[in-house]
Design a protein around this motif. Structure first.
Motif, mmCIF file in Angstrom:
data_model
loop_
_atom_site.group_PDB
_atom_site.id
_atom_site.type_symbol
_atom_site.label_atom_id
_atom_site.label_comp_id
_atom_site.label_asym_id
_atom_site.label_seq_id
_atom_site.Cartn_x
_atom_site.Cartn_y
_atom_site.Cartn_z
ATOM 1 N N GLU A 164 0.742 -3.372 -11.188
ATOM 2 C CA GLU A 164 0.570 -2.423 -12.289
ATOM 3 C C GLU A 164 1.799 -2.394 -13.192
ATOM 4 N N THR A 165 1.554 -2.094 -14.462
ATOM 5 C CA THR A 165 2.647 -1.868 -15.407
ATOM 6 C C THR A 165 3.064 -0.403 -15.358
ATOM 7 N N VAL A 166 4.214 -0.097 -15.953
ATOM 8 C CA VAL A 166 4.666 1.301 -16.027
ATOM 9 C C VAL A 166 3.656 2.138 -16.803
ATOM 10 N N GLY A 167 2.993 1.519 -17.756
ATOM 11 C CA GLY A 167 2.001 2.237 -18.561
ATOM 12 C C GLY A 167 0.658 2.433 -17.867
ATOM 13 N N SER A 202 2.404 -4.803 2.387
ATOM 14 C CA SER A 202 3.334 -5.030 3.494
ATOM 15 C C SER A 202 4.107 -6.335 3.321
ATOM 16 N N GLY A 203 5.446 -6.224 3.406
ATOM 17 C CA GLY A 203 6.307 -7.396 3.343
ATOM 18 C C GLY A 203 6.828 -7.726 1.967
ATOM 19 N N PHE A 204 6.360 -6.996 0.924
ATOM 20 C CA PHE A 204 6.775 -7.322 -0.437
ATOM 21 C C PHE A 204 7.552 -6.165 -1.062
ATOM 22 N N THR A 205 8.629 -6.508 -1.763
ATOM 23 C CA THR A 205 9.548 -5.492 -2.279
ATOM 24 C C THR A 205 9.604 -5.435 -3.801
ATOM 25 N N ALA A 206 9.182 -6.466 -4.478
ATOM 26 C CA ALA A 206 9.268 -6.465 -5.947
ATOM 27 C C ALA A 206 8.216 -7.390 -6.540
ATOM 28 N N VAL A 207 7.880 -7.106 -7.798
ATOM 29 C CA VAL A 207 6.926 -7.944 -8.522
ATOM 30 C C VAL A 207 7.266 -7.909 -9.999
ATOM 31 N N THR A 208 7.035 -9.017 -10.680
ATOM 32 C CA THR A 208 7.170 -9.064 -12.139
ATOM 33 C C THR A 208 6.325 -10.221 -12.665
ATOM 34 N N ASN A 209 6.078 -10.210 -13.963
ATOM 35 C CA ASN A 209 5.357 -11.317 -14.594
ATOM 36 C C ASN A 209 6.313 -12.053 -15.520
ATOM 37 N N GLY A 255 -5.218 -5.501 -21.574
ATOM 38 C CA GLY A 255 -4.647 -6.303 -20.496
ATOM 39 C C GLY A 255 -3.624 -7.316 -20.944
ATOM 40 N N ASP A 256 -3.472 -7.515 -22.247
ATOM 41 C CA ASP A 256 -2.447 -8.440 -22.749
ATOM 42 C C ASP A 256 -1.109 -7.702 -22.805
ATOM 43 N N VAL A 257 -0.254 -7.943 -21.823
ATOM 44 C CA VAL A 257 1.015 -7.211 -21.729
ATOM 45 C C VAL A 257 2.182 -8.187 -21.812
ATOM 46 N N PRO A 258 3.349 -7.713 -22.271
ATOM 47 C CA PRO A 258 4.516 -8.601 -22.404
ATOM 48 C C PRO A 258 5.051 -9.069 -21.063
ATOM 49 N N ALA A 259 5.924 -10.076 -21.122
ATOM 50 C CA ALA A 259 6.601 -10.550 -19.917
ATOM 51 C C ALA A 259 7.418 -9.423 -19.293
ATOM 52 N N ASN A 260 7.548 -9.477 -17.982
ATOM 53 C CA ASN A 260 8.380 -8.542 -17.203
ATOM 54 C C ASN A 260 7.920 -7.091 -17.308
ATOM 55 N N SER A 261 6.618 -6.885 -17.523
ATOM 56 C CA SER A 261 6.118 -5.510 -17.607
ATOM 57 C C SER A 261 5.263 -5.115 -16.402
ATOM 58 N N ILE A 262 4.811 -6.086 -15.623
ATOM 59 C CA ILE A 262 4.067 -5.778 -14.391
ATOM 60 C C ILE A 262 5.090 -5.667 -13.263
ATOM 61 N N THR A 263 5.479 -4.454 -12.933
ATOM 62 C CA THR A 263 6.615 -4.254 -12.019
ATOM 63 C C THR A 263 6.320 -3.323 -10.850
ATOM 64 N N LEU A 264 5.074 -2.855 -10.728
ATOM 65 C CA LEU A 264 4.782 -1.839 -9.709
ATOM 66 C C LEU A 264 3.679 -2.295 -8.752
ATOM 67 N N VAL A 297 -3.321 -13.633 -11.455
ATOM 68 C CA VAL A 297 -3.909 -12.300 -11.542
ATOM 69 C C VAL A 297 -4.780 -12.191 -12.797
ATOM 70 N N LYS A 298 -5.648 -11.168 -12.796
ATOM 71 C CA LYS A 298 -6.391 -10.820 -14.003
ATOM 72 C C LYS A 298 -6.424 -9.308 -14.125
ATOM 73 N N ALA A 299 -6.548 -8.830 -15.356
ATOM 74 C CA ALA A 299 -6.588 -7.394 -15.608
ATOM 75 C C ALA A 299 -7.851 -6.794 -14.988
ATOM 76 N N VAL A 300 -7.702 -5.600 -14.432
ATOM 77 C CA VAL A 300 -8.838 -4.915 -13.836
ATOM 78 C C VAL A 300 -9.847 -4.516 -14.918
#
Length: 352
Positions: free
Chosen positions: A99-102, A146-153, A131-140, A122-125
């Motif tokens: 998910e993005t912050v928005g 389980s086992g994952f601590t961070a995500v980004t695009n 669903g067209d979002v900038p780079a580094n905005s999918i961070t949540l 991935v694809k937008a729900v």
């Protein structure tokens, strides 16, 4: 439209004056109720007349009428696609959410084992341009994985388009009936390409590389250069592999090559007098939106970007009280657009 009062007056006038037609009399009350029903019937008839003109239909009624007449179906909204980089070790399963912050959510479209870090498609729900979002905005992670601590695009997501608008659907309808497609003529190729989701407009170049060759130049629904995914969809629909074997819509022997129009950046700079209450960044964003809309309107329609119309787009942007020193691609002249190119907004510099 005739009013109830006018209808009642006409009905009363048809009754001889020797009868009592005063308010409250049996004749008056009877004709008043009759006038009410005639008025309602007139309304219904006028509504039916309106629907006889396809230009006055909207929504599902418009889509149904066009489908009945031509077989053209409204293009559905598409889901934006991209990839995310996840940090950690474990398994990402199809349907896991990011998910993005928005609040724009994406879901994994593959199951993949990750060690330390890795990318997941991935694809937008929700389908559409949201669903067209900038780079580094999918961070949540809306749900802990389980086992994952961070995500980004690392790159923007793309190819999310809203459902075809009434205006665009009607335009495609008139294009079909005014330029009859038959036997693989130019109109046929254009119609085939326009049927593919994500295609916004088309140009056809016959005999571009010799006899029995056709080039199909497309832009996407945002009137920008089309992605490889859209190009592949159009190519496979018309002539898979550009073989001319007749395995798509194109007739046997017609080798078709599908390409995207190349983007030509329109860089703009100007000095702006800000309206009260607006910041430079707000005005810059508004100017970009105005320029984007202008360039969208002229894509594959006009052969120049008009210096004067760029100025009009700037002046009509919310927050702009006035402007001066306008430069378009470092000049004060119109910018030519070649047949296989499409103008897109480049750098926008706002000085105060």
């Amino acid at each position: 439209m005739v009013s109830k009062e006018q209808i009642l007056t006409a009905l009363l006038a048809s009754i001889p004056a020797t009868y009592d037609k005063s308010v409250g009399s049996p004749i008056y009350d009877t004709l008043a109720s009759t006038a009410e029903q005639i008025f309602k019937m007139d309304n219904t008839i006028d509504g039916v007349k309106e629907k006889l003109s396809i230009d006055k239909l909207t929504g599902d009624e418009l889509a149904q009428r066009i489908k009945e007449r031509t077989g053209i179906v409204r293009k559905a909204a598409t889901h934006s696609v991209g990839s995310v980089m996840v940090t950690g070790s474990g398994t990402i399963f199809t349907g896991d959410l990011f998910e993005t912050v928005g609040g724009t959510q994406f879901q994994a479209i593959e199951t993949k084992a990750i060690v330390n870090s890795g990318t997941v498609n991935v694809k937008a729900v929700i389908a559409g341009t949201s669903g067209d979002v900038p780079a580094n905005s999918i961070t949540l992670f809306p749900v802990t994985l389980s086992g994952f601590t961070a995500v980004t695009n690392p790159s923007p997501t793309s190819d999310g388009f809203d459902a075809e608008s009434d205006e665009d659907l009607l335009k495609r309808y008139y294009q079909r009936i005014r330029t009859p497609a038959t036997s693989g003529n130019k109109a046929h190729y254009k119609n085939w390409a326009m049927e593919v989701q994500g295609v916004g407009d088309v140009r056809i170049v016959p005999l571009w590389n010799g006899i029995n060759t056709v080039k199909v130049i497309i832009i996407d629904s945002d009137k920008k250069p089309a992605s490889q995914a859209i190009l592949d969809d159009v190519q496979n629909y018309i002539d898979p592999g550009s073989t001319g074997k007749g395995e798509g819509q194109a007739p046997i022997g017609a080798r078709t090559t599908v390409v995207s129009a190349a983007g030509i950046s329109v860089n703009v700079s100007m000095k702006v007098t800000l309206a009260v209450g607006f910041s430079v960044e707000q005005v810059r964003n508004n100017i970009i939106a105005s320029l984007t809309e202008y360039l969208k309107d002229i894509a594959f329609v006009e052969s120049i970007v008009s210096y004067a119309k760029v100025g009009a787009a700037v002046l009509n942007s919310e927050g702009v009280a006035d402007y001066s020193s306008l430069l378009v691609n470092n000049g004060t002249a119109n910018v030519p657009i070649e047949d296989e190119k499409v103008a897109v907004v480049g750098a926008v510099t706002v000085n105060v």
